[in-house]
Design a protein around this motif. Structure first.
Motif, short mmCIF file in Angstrom:
data_model
loop_
_atom_site.label_atom_id
_atom_site.label_comp_id
_atom_site.label_asym_id
_atom_site.label_seq_id
_atom_site.Cartn_x
_atom_site.Cartn_y
_atom_site.Cartn_z
N THR A 187 -1.50 -0.10 8.28
CA THR A 187 -2.29 -0.67 7.20
C THR A 187 -1.62 -1.97 6.80
O THR A 187 -0.59 -2.34 7.35
N THR A 198 0.80 -1.21 0.00
CA THR A 198 0.00 0.00 0.00
C THR A 198 0.84 1.26 0.00
O THR A 198 0.32 2.35 0.22
N SER A 245 -8.68 -11.32 -6.44
CA SER A 245 -8.62 -10.22 -5.48
C SER A 245 -7.67 -10.49 -4.32
O SER A 245 -7.56 -9.68 -3.40
N SER A 246 -6.99 -11.64 -4.33
CA SER A 246 -6.11 -12.01 -3.22
C SER A 246 -4.73 -11.41 -3.36
O SER A 246 -4.11 -11.47 -4.43
N SER A 264 -8.48 -8.39 -10.21
CA SER A 264 -9.58 -7.47 -9.93
C SER A 264 -9.12 -6.02 -9.94
O SER A 264 -7.92 -5.73 -9.91
N GLY A 265 -10.10 -5.13 -9.95
CA GLY A 265 -9.78 -3.71 -9.92
C GLY A 265 -9.00 -3.33 -8.69
O GLY A 265 -8.13 -2.45 -8.74
N THR A 266 -9.28 -3.99 -7.57
CA THR A 266 -8.57 -3.70 -6.32
C THR A 266 -7.08 -3.94 -6.46
O THR A 266 -6.25 -3.11 -6.06
N LEU A 267 -6.74 -5.08 -7.07
CA LEU A 267 -5.33 -5.39 -7.26
C LEU A 267 -4.74 -4.55 -8.39
O LEU A 267 -3.57 -4.17 -8.35
N GLN A 268 -5.55 -4.27 -9.41
CA GLN A 268 -5.07 -3.46 -10.52
C GLN A 268 -4.65 -2.08 -10.03
O GLN A 268 -3.70 -1.47 -10.56
N ASP A 269 -5.37 -1.58 -9.01
CA ASP A 269 -5.06 -0.25 -8.47
C ASP A 269 -3.95 -0.29 -7.43
O ASP A 269 -3.51 0.76 -6.95
N ASN A 270 -3.53 -1.48 -7.07
CA ASN A 270 -2.49 -1.61 -6.06
C ASN A 270 -1.17 -1.07 -6.58
O ASN A 270 -0.76 -1.41 -7.69
#
Length: 345
Positions: free
Chosen positions: A73, A15, A151-152, A182-188
């Motif tokens: 975090t 993060t 998403s993992s 997923s979008g979550t990981l793509q934005d990581n």
């Protein structure tokens, strides 16, 4: 690279925060372990945000340890055993992480506390349950996990371990796996950094021109490949005094140095990622590292680490007299054949 690696995620916190946190609201995270047969030992925990590197030393007594961290975090980290085994960890605030298992099977430790740690444990236990696997089986299972867990956070680790850190990475496959996340990981931020590092890996593949560097030795003399090692094969050894596997590798390097120190077509250079000058100089003296040694004391944040994509220690690269990269993590026998061929020309 063909050795068990220090995970790239240990260089970039998932993060963008280091183990010490990037804000004021830090929380205590406890990392505990009970590993049968480990005895008294010293472990190292790495975690960094790309601008600040932290190396935590964890003392093990009779197979047990209890270490406190401050994070605000979720961050990535890697626990390094002196036996050359690297275990990924996901640390979150106010979390109790428990590591259990046997020193005879460090790759298959049980890690409890936070979903990613438990997902990784399940993946490893699946490999263990399958018994002896073919060389391609773990990679196939890693691909299946990544595609089934878009998403993992573990998918990022497996992507890097089984696909990025290979002698000849399949970049099309890497890009395909990233696209399926997923979008979550793509934005990581890590994925962005991973893409950047994949690009760098293409630049330092066999046959590419080795990146230029200029680093000081203990006498503060600036050393470069083009000046001190012109028209020679150059074996660069990347190491650090705080990395036990690096120190174990020095015996092989001393033998290589003895065999080739009179060669007019071969040279050796040690590039250290130490942070402490005294520790670096002590290691050079104690291990009789008589070939050229350089260090800028920036650890794995050194520019040369980024230039050469160094994410695991020890590593080495062999550079041809024309400046092209001949091989990564070359063996003693491979080196012998290459130098012999050069001497014959």
């Amino acid at each position: 690279m063909n050795k068990r690696l220090i995970w790239l995620a240990c260089i970039i916190a998932l993060t963008g925060c280091s183990l010490t946190g990037c804000g004021n609201k830090v929380q205590e995270t406890h990392l505990r372990g009970e590993i049968t047969g480990l005895g008294n030992d010293t472990l190292y925990l790495y975690g960094t945000d790309g601008t600040y590197e932290r190396i935590d030393t964890i003392l093990v007594k009779e197979g047990k340890f209890d270490h406190t961290l401050h994070v605000d975090t979720i961050v990535s980290a890697v626990l390094v055993f002196n036996r050359g085994i690297y275990i990924p960890l996901f640390l979150t605030k106010k979390e109790d992480i428990m590591i259990q298992g046997s020193a005879d099977a460090l790759e298959f430790l049980t890690i409890e506390g936070s979903t990613p740690n438990e997902e990784y444990t399940t993946f490893q236990q699946t490999l263990k349950a399958q018994g002896k696997l073919s060389d391609n089986a773990p990679t196939a299972k890693a691909e299946a996990f990544i595609r089934n867990h878009p998403s993992s956070l573990v998918s990022i680790y497996l992507l890097n371990t089984y696909f990025v850190q290979k002698p000849n990475p399949d970049y099309a496959k890497i890009e395909s796996l990233i696209e399926g996340m997923s979008g979550t990981l793509q934005d990581n931020p890590f994925i962005g950094q991973l893409k950047e590092n994949v690009g760098k890996m293409k630049e330092i593949a066999v046959g590419k021109t080795a990146p230029y560097f200029r680093l000081p030795n203990a006498k503060k003399e600036m050393i470069t490949r083009t000046e001190q090692f012109k028209d020679k094969y150059l074996l660069i050894h990347f190491w650090a005094s705080w990395n036990e596997p690096s120190m174990k590798e020095q015996a092989k390097l001393r033998k290589i140095n003895r065999d080739y120190k009179k060669s007019k077509t071969f040279g050796m250079l040690g590039i250290s990622f130490d942070l402490d000058k005294a520790a670096w100089e002590k290691a050079i003296k104690q291990d009789s590292l008589t070939w050229q040694q350089v260090c800028d004391f920036k650890g794995l944040n050194s520019e040369v680490a980024h230039q050469y994509g160094i994410v695991n220690l020890p590593s080495n690269v062999l550079i041809e007299p024309n400046g092209k990269i001949a091989a990564w993590n070359v063996s003693e026998e491979e080196l012998k054949q290459l130098v012999k061929k050069q001497d014959a020309n």
